[in-house]
Motif scaffolding. Structure first.
Motif, PDB file in Angstrom:
ATOM      1  N   ARG A 256       0.836  -1.262   0.001  1.00 43.98           N
ATOM      2  CA  ARG A 256      -0.027  -0.176  -0.101  1.00 43.98           C
ATOM      3  C   ARG A 256       0.955   1.027  -0.030  1.00 43.98           C
ATOM      4  N   ASP A 259      -0.433   4.868  -0.649  1.00 43.50           N
ATOM      5  CA  ASP A 259      -1.013   5.695   0.347  1.00 43.50           C
ATOM      6  C   ASP A 259      -0.228   6.656   0.862  1.00 43.50           C
ATOM      7  N   GLU A 310      -8.723   1.231   5.311  1.00 47.25           N
ATOM      8  CA  GLU A 310      -7.518   0.329   5.533  1.00 47.25           C
ATOM      9  C   GLU A 310      -6.524   0.414   6.563  1.00 47.25           C
TER      10      GLU A 310
END
Length: 335
Positions: A256, A259, A310
């Motif tokens: 991720r 992000d 998340e």
């Protein structure tokens, strides 16, 4: 009639009010430990919890005289072997026991003593914050300013007038340290009594003056450099930590990583900005050799990703998760 373009998905920065995560429950707990241990550092000689008295030529431990047990040998009533055994029992066994406990903690969790207890690291963080307010940089050696945004979404305020507090604070910490260190060698009542009355002996004056000057320079110019490259206590903790592949590390959700681009405006990283040791928390373990496990990077990440369903990208991980974190770094680099 034109069709409006679809809105971009933006992960908003969390609401203001937490000041870089400094008031998170874990950081509040860490601050309580730091304040408590700093108080212990200052008061231990006063209450004879631990100090060495040069005048009496013996140490104090928990209010009791702590001697090496050499009086019978000096009086000719004990052999050299018995004297050696007494030194081993009264000096080396206690020291090795304390060292073993510190290294065991470091082997499992890293430099927890540094980040949660060490009175020097408390000064490092305090001066870092004051200097950042004065110049936008936590150290005079920093090449670039910190981000203009805090993890909570508020603007970082920089005002050169804070230099009027940076230097006095460094000198005040240095003076306090100099006096306290002297009380570990001489009776505290004598040191504080002479200081209050303005009647320090020549040697006491020289010690306090020299220590204040040296420590002031260290606090102003080399505080975190000392922690990273000079402190033997920190070095041995780091070596123990590096020797355990399952030890607690700052894990990063590398899948991720995109992000992070929405972490702060202007594509800057909150976790890098808050690290008092000037490390990059998303890096591999060997590049985090001097991490003090202060958790500020994790709390800053949690603050910036507060509205992300998340969750944060950084977290403490141990065991197999710690191993996979390192493996994930290699796999990420190979792509």
């Amino acid at each position: 009639m034109s069709t409006p373009a679809p809105a971009r998905r933006i992960i908003p920065i969390a609401r203001a009010g937490t000041d870089d995560g400094a008031h998170s429950p874990r950081q509040s707990l860490r601050l309580a430990f730091q304040v408590g241990f700093f108080a212990l550092f200052v008061l231990a000689p006063v209450f004879d919890l631990f100090r060495y008295d040069l005048n009496a030529d013996h140490a104090w431990l928990l209010g009791m005289e702590w001697r090496l047990g050499l009086d019978p040998f000096l009086a000719g009533q004990a052999s050299a072997l018995e004297a050696a055994g007494s030194i081993m029992l009264h000096l080396f066994v206690p020291l090795l026991t304390v060292a073993a406990v510190v290294l065991w903690v470091a082997w499992k969790w890293g430099r927890m003593y540094c980040g949660w207890l060490c009175p020097h690291f408390s000064v490092v963080e305090s001066i870092n914050k004051l200097m950042a307010r004065a110049s936008g940089k936590p150290s005079v050696w920093e090449k670039h300013r910190l981000p203009a945004w805090k993890p909570d979404g508020s603007r970082a305020k920089v005002d050169a007038r804070w230099w009027g507090l940076v230097v006095p604070a460094a000198v005040a910490f240095a003076f306090l340290w100099a006096v306290v260190l002297l009380t570990y060698l001489l009776p505290p009542a004598e040191v504080y009594g002479n200081l209050i009355a303005g009647e320090l002996t020549r040697n006491q004056f020289i010690f306090i003056t020299a220590a204040t000057v040296v420590l002031s320079l260290e606090f102003l110019f080399a505080r975190h450099l000392f922690c990273r490259f000079v402190c033997a206590v920190g070095l041995f903790q780091s070596l123990a930590w590096m020797g355990n592949r399952d030890a607690m590390v700052v894990g990063f959700a590398r899948a991720r990583a995109t992000d992070c681009s929405s972490c702060l405006p202007e594509r800057q990283s909150a976790c890098d900005a808050v690290c008092p040791m000037r490390l990059r928390p998303r890096n591999i373990k060997r590049h985090m050799f001097t991490c003090t496990q202060c958790r500020q990077c994790i709390d800053a990440c949690g603050e910036t990703q507060r509205d992300n369903p998340e969750g944060p990208l950084l977290s403490w991980v141990t065991g197999e998760a710690a191993r996979q974190n390192e493996a994930g770094f290699r796999a990420f680099k190979e792509r």
